[in-house]
Structures are given as C-alpha cells and as structure tokens.
Design a protein around this motif. Structure first.
Motif, PDB file in Angstrom:
ATOM      1  N   THR A 200       0.834  -1.206   0.000  1.00 35.49           N
ATOM      2  CA  THR A 200       0.000   0.000   0.000  1.00 35.49           C
ATOM      3  C   THR A 200       0.867   1.253   0.000  1.00 35.49           C
ATOM      4  OG1 THR A 200      -1.715  -1.199   1.237  1.00 35.49           O
ATOM      5  CG2 THR A 200      -1.877   1.198   1.194  1.00 35.49           C
ATOM      6  N   LEU A 201       1.939   1.236   0.782  1.00 34.64           N
ATOM      7  CA  LEU A 201       2.850   2.384   0.847  1.00 34.64           C
ATOM      8  C   LEU A 201       3.505   2.623  -0.507  1.00 34.64           C
ATOM      9  CD1 LEU A 201       4.226   4.535   2.645  1.00 34.64           C
ATOM     10  CD2 LEU A 201       5.981   2.834   3.180  1.00 34.64           C
ATOM     11  N   TRP A 202       3.907   1.564  -1.171  1.00 34.55           N
ATOM     12  CA  TRP A 202       4.576   1.687  -2.473  1.00 34.55           C
ATOM     13  C   TRP A 202       3.602   2.178  -3.546  1.00 34.55           C
ATOM     14  CZ3 TRP A 202       8.128   0.733   0.736  1.00 34.55           C
ATOM     15  CH2 TRP A 202       9.457   0.534   0.368  1.00 34.55           C
ATOM     16  N   GLU A 203       2.361   1.693  -3.501  1.00 31.34           N
ATOM     17  CA  GLU A 203       1.415   1.984  -4.584  1.00 31.34           C
ATOM     18  C   GLU A 203       0.534   3.211  -4.324  1.00 31.34           C
ATOM     19  OE1 GLU A 203      -0.787  -1.607  -5.186  1.00 31.34           O
ATOM     20  OE2 GLU A 203       0.865  -2.625  -6.217  1.00 31.34           O
ATOM     21  N   LYS A 204       0.202   3.471  -3.046  1.00 34.67           N
ATOM     22  CA  LYS A 204      -0.749   4.547  -2.745  1.00 34.67           C
ATOM     23  C   LYS A 204      -0.197   5.593  -1.792  1.00 34.67           C
ATOM     24  CE  LYS A 204      -4.707   1.473  -3.476  1.00 34.67           C
ATOM     25  NZ  LYS A 204      -5.946   0.896  -2.891  1.00 34.67           N
ATOM     26  N   GLY A 205       1.033   5.379  -1.354  1.00 36.92           N
ATOM     27  CA  GLY A 205       1.654   6.352  -0.470  1.00 36.92           C
ATOM     28  C   GLY A 205       1.115   6.294   0.952  1.00 36.92           C
ATOM     29  N   LEU A 206       1.565   7.224   1.762  1.00 35.36           N
ATOM     30  CA  LEU A 206       1.194   7.247   3.174  1.00 35.36           C
ATOM     31  C   LEU A 206      -0.310   7.442   3.364  1.00 35.36           C
ATOM     32  CD1 LEU A 206       2.213   7.121   6.065  1.00 35.36           C
ATOM     33  CD2 LEU A 206       2.629   9.591   5.964  1.00 35.36           C
ATOM     34  N   SER A 207      -0.928   8.221   2.492  1.00 41.68           N
ATOM     35  CA  SER A 207      -2.374   8.446   2.617  1.00 41.68           C
ATOM     36  C   SER A 207      -3.143   7.135   2.449  1.00 41.68           C
ATOM     37  CB  SER A 207      -2.851   9.468   1.586  1.00 41.68           C
ATOM     38  OG  SER A 207      -2.607   9.003   0.261  1.00 41.68           O
ATOM     39  N   GLY A 208      -2.640   6.262   1.585  1.00 41.25           N
ATOM     40  CA  GLY A 208      -3.271   4.953   1.407  1.00 41.25           C
ATOM     41  C   GLY A 208      -3.127   4.085   2.641  1.00 41.25           C
ATOM     42  N   VAL A 209      -1.948   4.135   3.254  1.00 42.54           N
ATOM     43  CA  VAL A 209      -1.713   3.355   4.480  1.00 42.54           C
ATOM     44  C   VAL A 209      -2.642   3.820   5.595  1.00 42.54           C
ATOM     45  CG1 VAL A 209      -0.025   2.809   6.287  1.00 42.54           C
ATOM     46  CG2 VAL A 209       0.684   2.847   3.889  1.00 42.54           C
ATOM     47  N   GLU A 210      -2.814   5.125   5.706  1.00 51.01           N
ATOM     48  CA  GLU A 210      -3.647   5.678   6.779  1.00 51.01           C
ATOM     49  C   GLU A 210      -5.116   5.290   6.628  1.00 51.01           C
ATOM     50  OE1 GLU A 210      -2.582   9.763   6.339  1.00 51.01           O
ATOM     51  OE2 GLU A 210      -1.023   9.668   7.895  1.00 51.01           O
ATOM     52  N   LYS A 211      -5.516   4.884   5.427  1.00 53.30           N
ATOM     53  CA  LYS A 211      -6.907   4.473   5.200  1.00 53.30           C
ATOM     54  C   LYS A 211      -7.140   2.992   5.524  1.00 53.30           C
ATOM     55  CE  LYS A 211      -7.731   7.932   1.597  1.00 53.30           C
ATOM     56  NZ  LYS A 211      -7.921   8.161   0.142  1.00 53.30           N
ATOM     57  N   LEU A 212      -6.071   2.235   5.728  1.00 50.27           N
ATOM     58  CA  LEU A 212      -6.231   0.819   6.066  1.00 50.27           C
ATOM     59  C   LEU A 212      -6.918   0.696   7.420  1.00 50.27           C
ATOM     60  CD1 LEU A 212      -2.736  -0.584   4.990  1.00 50.27           C
ATOM     61  CD2 LEU A 212      -4.916  -0.893   3.804  1.00 50.27           C
ATOM     62  N   ASP A 213      -7.865  -0.220   7.513  1.00 53.60           N
ATOM     63  CA  ASP A 213      -8.639  -0.321   8.751  1.00 53.60           C
ATOM     64  C   ASP A 213      -8.864  -1.783   9.115  1.00 53.60           C
ATOM     65  OD1 ASP A 213     -10.008   0.537  10.972  1.00 53.60           O
ATOM     66  OD2 ASP A 213     -11.584   1.589   9.878  1.00 53.60           O
ATOM     67  N   VAL A 214      -9.537  -1.974  10.219  1.00 52.54           N
ATOM     68  CA  VAL A 214      -9.857  -3.310  10.722  1.00 52.54           C
ATOM     69  C   VAL A 214     -10.678  -4.075   9.687  1.00 52.54           C
ATOM     70  CG1 VAL A 214     -11.116  -4.552  12.521  1.00 52.54           C
ATOM     71  CG2 VAL A 214      -9.805  -2.490  13.097  1.00 52.54           C
ATOM     72  N   ARG A 215     -10.334  -5.366   9.516  1.00 50.46           N
ATOM     73  CA  ARG A 215     -11.059  -6.213   8.574  1.00 50.46           C
ATOM     74  C   ARG A 215     -11.334  -7.564   9.224  1.00 50.46           C
ATOM     75  NH1 ARG A 215      -7.316  -6.534   3.385  1.00 50.46           N
ATOM     76  NH2 ARG A 215      -5.911  -7.306   4.992  1.00 50.46           N
ATOM     77  N   VAL A 216     -12.535  -8.072   9.047  1.00 52.42           N
ATOM     78  CA  VAL A 216     -12.841  -9.416   9.538  1.00 52.42           C
ATOM     79  C   VAL A 216     -11.969 -10.414   8.780  1.00 52.42           C
ATOM     80  CG1 VAL A 216     -14.620 -11.191   9.760  1.00 52.42           C
ATOM     81  CG2 VAL A 216     -15.200  -8.796  10.138  1.00 52.42           C
ATOM     82  N   GLY A 217     -11.317 -11.294   9.523  1.00 49.80           N
ATOM     83  CA  GLY A 217     -10.425 -12.274   8.908  1.00 49.80           C
ATOM     84  C   GLY A 217      -8.961 -11.927   9.052  1.00 49.80           C
ATOM     85  N   SER A 218      -8.668 -10.668   9.413  1.00 47.85           N
ATOM     86  CA  SER A 218      -7.293 -10.248   9.692  1.00 47.85           C
ATOM     87  C   SER A 218      -7.213  -9.867  11.167  1.00 47.85           C
ATOM     88  CB  SER A 218      -6.893  -9.043   8.833  1.00 47.85           C
ATOM     89  OG  SER A 218      -6.912  -9.376   7.464  1.00 47.85           O
ATOM     90  N   PRO A 219      -6.434 -10.584  11.964  1.00 47.49           N
ATOM     91  CA  PRO A 219      -6.414 -10.297  13.404  1.00 47.49           C
ATOM     92  C   PRO A 219      -5.871  -8.914  13.720  1.00 47.49           C
ATOM     93  CG  PRO A 219      -4.650 -11.811  12.816  1.00 47.49           C
ATOM     94  CD  PRO A 219      -5.511 -11.673  11.604  1.00 47.49           C
ATOM     95  N   ILE A 220      -6.444  -8.313  14.743  1.00 47.57           N
ATOM     96  CA  ILE A 220      -5.970  -7.040  15.271  1.00 47.57           C
ATOM     97  C   ILE A 220      -4.952  -7.360  16.359  1.00 47.57           C
ATOM     98  CG2 ILE A 220      -6.679  -4.912  16.437  1.00 47.57           C
ATOM     99  CD1 ILE A 220      -9.565  -5.611  15.405  1.00 47.57           C
ATOM    100  N   ARG A 221      -3.859  -6.633  16.396  1.00 45.30           N
ATOM    101  CA  ARG A 221      -2.867  -6.885  17.442  1.00 45.30           C
ATOM    102  C   ARG A 221      -3.458  -6.504  18.797  1.00 45.30           C
ATOM    103  NH1 ARG A 221       2.429  -4.645  17.174  1.00 45.30           N
ATOM    104  NH2 ARG A 221       3.124  -6.558  18.154  1.00 45.30           N
ATOM    105  N   SER A 222      -3.325  -7.400  19.747  1.00 42.46           N
ATOM    106  CA  SER A 222      -4.008  -7.264  21.034  1.00 42.46           C
ATOM    107  C   SER A 222      -3.521  -6.065  21.838  1.00 42.46           C
ATOM    108  CB  SER A 222      -3.791  -8.530  21.871  1.00 42.46           C
ATOM    109  OG  SER A 222      -4.341  -9.655  21.231  1.00 42.46           O
ATOM    110  N   GLU A 223      -4.460  -5.421  22.515  1.00 41.07           N
ATOM    111  CA  GLU A 223      -4.087  -4.418  23.507  1.00 41.07           C
ATOM    112  C   GLU A 223      -3.645  -5.152  24.767  1.00 41.07           C
ATOM    113  OE1 GLU A 223      -5.625  -0.333  25.691  1.00 41.07           O
ATOM    114  OE2 GLU A 223      -6.883  -1.284  24.174  1.00 41.07           O
ATOM    115  N   LEU A 224      -2.618  -4.619  25.428  1.00 41.88           N
ATOM    116  CA  LEU A 224      -2.032  -5.285  26.588  1.00 41.88           C
ATOM    117  C   LEU A 224      -2.132  -4.402  27.827  1.00 41.88           C
ATOM    118  CD1 LEU A 224       1.159  -6.663  24.790  1.00 41.88           C
ATOM    119  CD2 LEU A 224      -1.011  -7.849  25.178  1.00 41.88           C
TER     120      LEU A 224
END
Length: 574
Positions: A200-224
C-alpha cells in the motif's frame, strides 16, 4: 528482482550484529524493490510466504529437504545428511553442494510462486511432489542463494528481524525517516500484515496506508495491560474504572463473517481448527452478521464445574485428536471486548459504548460467556472484587478506563492488571525470552543445557536485553525438552537484536517465552535490561521457571523493560 540479488542482502543481514545496520541494509534493499514484489519480499524477510495469520506453511521435514538437495546436485541423501550433521545447518550443506553452480536469473516472484505451490501441495504423493519442486528450484541457485532458499521450507531463515525493524526500514526507504515508523505502525496494528502495509505504501503512499482499517479475517494486534501495585494506586491514577476478572487461558480473537468463523491467538496464529466447540458457539451466540470479539478461553471440567489451570488448558493446543479432546477437556470463552460489528470498526469507540454493544451481541451465557464487569470508583470496592476473583482461583482483575479506545498493539495505563501480591516483594510472574543456554555440568551434561540466559523486550530500541540466568524450576525431562527446542533455533553468533554482556555457550533466536518467578528485582552491572552509561541494569534474584508460554505469546509480547523498572520501583527500592 533476481532472487540471487535478494539473497546477497540476506547474506549481509545474517552477518551483521547491529540493529542500526539491519535497518540500513533493509532500507537499501527495499529502495531497490519494485511494487509488484514488495509484499513478497516483506514476507520472505520474515521467513514466510504470507502474513502470520495465513496458514501457509511449507513445513518440510529435514529428511525430505536432504533428498531434494541430493536430487538437485547428484549426490546421495546420506552425503547430505553427513554434511548437515557436521555443519548443523541444512542451508550450509546446500551451499557446499552448490559450490560449482552459477545459478540463473530466476526472479523473486518465480521463487515465491513455486514455494507457495509447495506449501499448497497435498494429497497422495505429496512428499515426492514437494521434493521435486524444491529440487527444481535448487538447480537454479548459486551457492549463496541455495543456502538461503533451503532455510525457508525449514522455517529457519536466521535473519532475526523483528516487525519494528522492518517498519523502520520501510519508513526510511519510502518516507526518508525511520522516526515516521509510527505512521505505519498504526495501520500494522489494525491489519497485522507487513506485506499489505508495504504494498500500500509503495502503490498509494502514506495516505493509502492511513486508510487501512480493521477487517474481519485479519487479526488485530491485542491491547495489553500495564501494572499497578494496589487498588489504592489504581483509583488514584485512573479515578473510575471498569473492573473485570482476569482469566489465565488462551487469548483468542474470534472473527465471524456470516457462517464463517476464524480464531487467532495473541501471536497472530490461526487456531480455528483446534476449538470446534467455540466455532459452534460463535455461530449460535453471536448476534451479528460480522463481528470481532476479544476473549480468553479456559479449559472447563463439566463434572466439578470448575475452571482448570493454564497448564491444563494448553493441552487443547494440538493437531490431532481434536474432537476427542474437545469432549474430555471442553473450553469456555470469556468475551471481554468487541472490536467490530456489522461492517463497522469499534476500536475508536469508548469502552463504555463497546460494553453496551457487547451486551447486545452476546446474550445468554453458553460456551461463550460475557465477562462480568462492574464500574468502580473506590479502592474498598476494588479490593473486594480483587479478593473475590482470587478466592475463585483466578489471577486477579483487569481494570480499564471507561472512555478509553481499544489501542491495538499498545501497552499503557488504559488497561491495568491487578494481581495477588502485586506490591511488596516480587510475587508476580515475569514473561522472559530465552536468548541462549550454558551447557550443563555434572548431572546436567546429559541434558545439554545447564542454565538459561533470559531477557526482556525493550520496545524503545526493539532489542532483547538480559535480565537473568536461570538454573532451577525445570524437571530433568524439561531440561531435555528445552535443549531440544533451543537447538532447533540455535545461531552461530549473537543475534543483532540481542544486547548482552554475557556470552552463553549457545545463542538462539529470541522466540521461546517462559514464565518466571523470582524473589525480587535488583540492580546489576552485568545485565543490560534498563542499563545506561551511568546506571547499572536490572536483574532477577533467585529466578525459577514456572511454565513455557512461547506458543501463545510472541517474544515481543514478553514483559517489557518499562514494566520491569516499574515493578522495581513498586518494591520500594531506591
């Protein structure tokens, strides 16, 4: 990119013992990487073909790999095995037999495609098919490429590169400054996919990365959780909290997408197939089309109606006999948070609202049980809740700020664990990482390992720092087992992300997490945890091993140096 060019960088990475050098070498590599290969190279750097949560493992046996090497270079598998036994590394054995090979210009994409084909090959004749495919790749390798290629199907790339280091390198290569890692880290904590971040960073730049969000099927890193010593300190610091009992089981993130259920461990490993009763319960009890739940699963004795210790719960982690074990040692999953529901991420919602949504989503208790919570404003009530939890055989309680968001991958004072005897002497356990071992003497010669060099994770520097040597708490059989496990990941020299003044007999990759109990924390000039130019480090006095926790925790999820320093302060030390 040609695979042989990639492995030249792998060679440099393997040789360095400096984390800063790792970042420089990786950045140079990534700058030369085209967009169509950046995700694949990001995975290969980790010794994988896909994100950690995608169960795409090659997992070839050493015997099969030896036969592939023999087939590629016209020698016998016995000759390969002898070289392996002599060198201790199948990669070095492959390099030796490939010494006359000049290799071809095969690309990273082609290598990745064939390795993926190997990983997906199953059914009748699987072993021979995999062997033939790997042998075909080896025949196109120069010696250095052969060494690094052969380590991938064995799961032993020996590069020792952590996720923060890759993120530093991505930020340096594309954004010109490694301090901008945090801009990438937020998206990574939501998606757990370095390849996706890179592409995403290579193809859409930082703005593209910032739009990435939670998705069902991809685990979220746990809060500790952070730690505080007493109910009084909790109320003093947090004022008003949501209090929940603290369970000691598997941290499992449950993802529901209509009728599809997937489950992930805290270290991002898919565990769905291990827990059939949780699959059935999730389909029946979760009142949503799509949802992500944060839970703690414990083994349950239906006869005595008691929850069992963590050591019993760990028996449910298995590849075979799953259905039978589900009957004899069933699990209950305590649901304590909801992160996503019906197409909407909830991680930015305050805890109080998430609890309301959770109540609507999980109704009657069954196999899934909504964790009881209570709003607390005074230390007396919190003390009673803590004592009640302990009387039931639980670890203690977790308290959370009512208006806190779910901060994926974070460890801060939004969540605090309060356990028995948290103040005074050190009676709380510490999760350490084995960094190496000292060979045994006397009776322990037969075990191979006589003492373990252990450390903690320093998040600020993305390093593992030493905190103790451990020689007690293990049975004879456990000494043999730890030696066996350690030798699978032994390395020739100190890993670049390990900071140690002590040199053990054998270094290993920092992967195995153990639970340690000690009498107290002291200052020590020979250990590097918290050490600076002017101040000594911190160490554990009279440490002993309590249990192995490596399968449900990544090394980076072990106790941090910041936590240790805070625990030292809470002891009343000066």
């Amino acid at each position: 990119m040609k695979f042989k060019d990639l492995t030249k960088y792998f060679e440099k990475l393997e040789q360095t013992s400096s984390r800063l050098s790792l970042i420089e070498i990786l950045s140079e590599l990534l700058k030369k990487t085209p967009g169509e290969e950046i995700d694949k190279i990001s995975y290969l750097i980790q010794g994988r073909l896909a994100p950690f949560f995608v169960p795409l493992e090659i997992g070839m046996a050493e015997k099969t790999v030896a036969k592939a090497i023999a087939q590629a270079y016209g020698v016998t598998s016995d000759e390969v095995t002898r070289q392996f036994n002599s060198l201790g590394d199948m990669g070095l054995a492959a390099q030796k037999f490939a010494v006359k090979s000049k290799g071809t210009d095969i690309t990273v994409n082609e290598i990745h495609k064939t390795l993926t084909q190997i990983a997906k090959t199953n059914g009748e004749g699987t072993v021979k098919k995999r062997q033939k495919l790997l042998s075909g790749l080896l025949s196109k390798m120069d010696p250095i490429s052969a060494k690094h290629l052969i380590r991938i199907p064995l799961g032993n790339t020996r590069l020792g590169i952590g996720d923060p280091t890759v993120l530093d390198a991505l930020a340096t290569a594309k954004l010109g400054d490694k301090t901008k890692r945090k801009l990438l880290e937020g998206a990574y904590n939501k998606t757990s996919d370095l390849g996706l971040i890179a592409k995403t960073l290579w193809e859409k730049g930082l703005s593209g990365v910032e739009k990435l969000d939670v998705r069902v099927g991809s685990p979220i890193r746990s809060e500790l959780c952070e730690r505080l010593p007493s109910p009084e300190k909790v109320i003093e610091k947090m004022v008003e909290v949501d209090c929940q009992p603290k369970m000691d089981g598997f941290r499992i993130q449950i993802h529901k997408n209509k009728e599809e259920i997937r489950m992930f461990s805290r270290n991002l490993e898919e565990m769905t197939h291990m827990f059939p009763e949780l699959i059935d319960a999730s389909k029946k009890q979760i009142k949503a089309e799509t949802a992500i739940l944060d839970t703690e699963a414990l083994a349950y004795n239906p006869d005595s109606e008691e929850f069992l210790p963590f050591q019993e719960t760990t028996k449910r982690r298995r590849k075979h006999g799953i259905a039978e074990m589900a009957k004899t040692l069933p699990l209950k999953a305590f649901v304590f948070d909801i992160l996503y529901k019906n197409g909407k991420s909830l991680i930015d919602e305050p805890l109080s609202k998430r609890m309301e949504i959770l109540k609507e989503t999980i109704g009657e208790d069954g196999v899934l049980i909504r964790t009881k919570n209570q709003i607390v404003k005074d230390s007396k009530t919190l003390t009673l809740l803590l004592e009640d939890a302990i009387s039931k055989g639980l670890e203690g309680v977790v308290v959370k700020k009512l208006e806190s968001k779910y901060e994926a991958g974070a460890r801060n004072f939004n969540w605090v664990k309060l356990k028995r005897n948290s103040s005074g002497e050190l009676n709380d356990t510490i999760d350490c990482v084995i960094l190496g071992y000292i060979t045994g003497r006397g009776k322990r010669i037969a075990f191979g390992a006589g003492a373990l060099l252990v450390g903690l994770y320093d998040k600020k520097s993305d390093e593992f720092v030493t905190v103790s040597k451990i020689g007690t708490g293990l049975t004879d059989e456990e000494w043999r087992e730890v030696h066996k496990r350690a030798d699978r990941i032994r390395v020739e020299k100190r890993p670049a992300r390990v900071n140690s003044l002590i040199t053990p007999s054998v270094w290993i990759k920092p992967e195995i997490v153990i639970e340690v109990l000690a009498d107290e924390i002291t200052r020590s000039p020979i250990h590097t945890a918290g050490k600076s130019d002017s101040d000594p480090g911190y160490a554990l006095r009279f440490p002993r091993l309590v249990s192995f926790r490596g399968f449900d925790k990544k090394a980076e999820d072990s106790t941090t140096v910041e936590e240790l320093v805070e625990m030292y302060r809470l002891q009343g030390k000066k």
